[in-house]
Design a protein around this motif. Structure first.
Motif, PDB file in Angstrom:
ATOM      1  N   LEU A   1      -7.794  -3.183  -4.811  1.00  0.00           N
ATOM      2  CA  LEU A   1      -8.518  -2.267  -3.931  1.00  0.00           C
ATOM      3  C   LEU A   1      -9.034  -1.046  -4.675  1.00  0.00           C
ATOM      4  CD1 LEU A   1      -6.231  -2.321  -0.756  1.00  0.00           C
ATOM      5  CD2 LEU A   1      -8.221  -3.754  -1.283  1.00  0.00           C
ATOM      6  N   GLY A   2      -8.375  -0.663  -5.762  1.00  0.00           N
ATOM      7  CA  GLY A   2      -8.771   0.546  -6.480  1.00  0.00           C
ATOM      8  C   GLY A   2      -9.643   0.305  -7.683  1.00  0.00           C
TER       9      GLY A   2
ATOM     10  N   SER B   1       0.819  -1.213   0.000  1.00  0.00           N
ATOM     11  CA  SER B   1       0.000   0.000   0.000  1.00  0.00           C
ATOM     12  C   SER B   1       0.851   1.260   0.000  1.00  0.00           C
ATOM     13  CB  SER B   1      -0.917   0.024   1.226  1.00  0.00           C
ATOM     14  OG  SER B   1      -0.170   0.248   2.406  1.00  0.00           O
TER      15      SER B   1
ATOM     16  N   GLY C   1     -10.248   2.648  -0.142  1.00  0.00           N
ATOM     17  CA  GLY C   1      -9.292   2.882  -1.224  1.00  0.00           C
ATOM     18  C   GLY C   1      -9.825   3.858  -2.236  1.00  0.00           C
TER      19      GLY C   1
ATOM     20  N   SER D   1       2.459   0.642  -4.255  1.00  0.00           N
ATOM     21  CA  SER D   1       1.621  -0.156  -5.164  1.00  0.00           C
ATOM     22  C   SER D   1       2.456  -1.104  -6.006  1.00  0.00           C
ATOM     23  CB  SER D   1       0.770   0.755  -6.073  1.00  0.00           C
ATOM     24  OG  SER D   1      -0.089   1.554  -5.298  1.00  0.00           O
TER      25      SER D   1
END
Length: 434
Positions: free
Chosen positions: A114-115, A101, A214, A104
């Motif tokens: 997550l995005g 995190s 996110g 990336s």
């Protein structure tokens, strides 16, 4: 779930992350999208370089990676992962995508982790999700009793395709549930009937549906990162009230829905306000029957029956609000291997937060609730808990203060529960006028 004597707690992290270093996902992708993947890696490298220009604290990132280089390999190496989690006192885990995190550097292909969002062509979004799910199933197979893998399913990319991927991923060994994008724009919102096949198959297979923090309205923020940090939880929590008010949990009473890594501190106020509206308080009396036409229970009752909060790094203020949130609705997580979590110093965090929480409630939030939600094999995990789990003494719950003292401290708050339901106020009443 009563915690006896000073036996170690069985700790299950309801928020962990795993993912390959970006380039290594190539072999898990179907051949027809590998050229597009190669191009996406170049674009992602440029994005990482831009992030370093103000958004990312590069000094912190370098220090974090240097200090935890060995442990961070647990993001994709199963043997190392077990070692790190055991050292952290964690014997079971729920695994979301994107191990890195900070930069990336270990994220699902095509931004499918997550995005996930609509800025990626749907066929690539599904391809990236499927590749991650294939890899994750193999990681989970190396320690199947400890790992509840979450299948990434970007349902905005196609309902029929998503149903097929849910069934395939579940059959491959991913029994932890599915992760859907918190934001659906510009597609239909999640109260739309088109998504009913998703809720139906998840109900059938007993798979919880998750959103995870996110995504947010990042295009509006410019360089003002503080705006993102302030409202990212709103975007991740938003599907919760869409499903409650639209009657999704009325139509699918067995559907389970979780909001993960958004904290829990906001939940009690949300439930309070929704219940008052449902009951048509003074501010809601003008609203017609359409308000509750799809519901037979209060919003808080649907929340208790169908929903949960993967609260991650639980804070003291959330412990103070736990009876309003619902002790049974809070699932702790260490967020391994993200730096905003408690790993690799979970013992210290737990002692700070749970030092004066009753044993039975501690046991529920640290592992019992997750065991029930995800159907972990508790008997299989108990030997690991006996070896690695923290004890009440280690959390500061023994010594000068007895269990009776601890329970007495919280007795009034527990009796009040949700004050808007019980009518018991927990704040001092004003002195009568003289």
């Amino acid at each position: 779930m009563t915690q006896p004597t000073d036996d170690p707690y069985l700790v299950i992290s309801a928020d962990c992350h795993a993912g390959l270093p970006n380039e290594q996902y190539r072999e898990w992708l179907d051949p027809d999208v590998r050229e597009a993947f190669d191009e996406s890696i170049i674009a992602r490298t440029r994005q990482q370089e831009m992030a370093a220009q103000g958004f990312l604290n590069t000094d912190f990132a370098e220090e974090w990676n240097a200090e935890n280089e060995e442990g961070l390999r647990g993001g994709w190496d199963g043997e190392r992962r077990d070692k790190e989690l055991s050292a952290d006192g964690v014997v079971g885990e729920v695994i979301f995508p994107d191990a890195d995190s900070v930069t990336s550097g270990a994220s699902a292909p095509f931004g499918a982790g997550l995005g996930s969002g609509s800025d990626t062509p749907p066929e690539l979004l599904l391809a990236g999700a499927t590749a991650h799910n294939r890899w994750l199933a193999e990681l989970c197979a190396t320690s199947p009793k400890r790992r509840a893998g979450i299948a990434v399913v970007p349902i905005i990319a196609g309902v029929d395709e998503s149903v097929a991927e849910i069934r395939r991923a579940h059959a491959s060994g991913l029994w932890g549930g599915i992760l859907i994008p918190p934001m659906w724009q510009p597609h239909e919102p999640y109260h739309h009937a088109k998504y009913d096949p998703i809720w139906a198959v998840c109900s059938e297979l007993g798979l919880p549906v998750h959103v995870h923090s996110g995504p947010a309205d990042k295009a509006s923020y410019g360089p003002h990162i503080g705006i993102y940090t302030t409202e990212v939880r709103f975007w991740s929590g938003r599907p919760l009230w869409f499903l409650i008010w639209s009657g999704a949990f009325e139509r699918f009473p067995d559907l389970r829905f979780g909001v993960t890594e958004c904290g829990a501190f906001w939940v009690n106020d949300l439930l309070w306000r929704m219940d008052l509206v449902y009951e048509r308080d003074h501010g809601s009396q003008k609203l017609g029957e359409q308000l509750t036409s799809d519901m037979s229970m209060r919003p808080s009752e649907y929340f208790d029956r169908n929903c949960f909060i993967g609260a991650s790094n639980t804070l003291r203020v959330e412990m103070a609000r736990r009876y309003e949130i619902g002790v049974g609705n809070i699932l702790w997580g260490n967020d391994f291997p993200h730096p905003e979590g408690t790993w690799p110093h979970t013992a210290e965090f737990l002692a700070e937060v749970f030092r004066d929480i009753p044993d039975d409630e501690t046991a529920a939030m640290l592992g019992g609730n997750a065991a029930d939600m995800y159907d972990f094999d508790v008997e299989a995990l108990r030997p690991l808990a006996n070896e690695f789990g923290p004890t009440p003494t280690q959390l500061g719950q023994r010594g000068p203060q007895s269990q009776a003292d601890i329970e007495a401290k919280w007795a009034d708050a527990k009796r009040a529960g949700r004050p808007w339901r019980t009518g018991i106020e927990t704040w001092p009443r004003a002195a009568p006028a003289s």
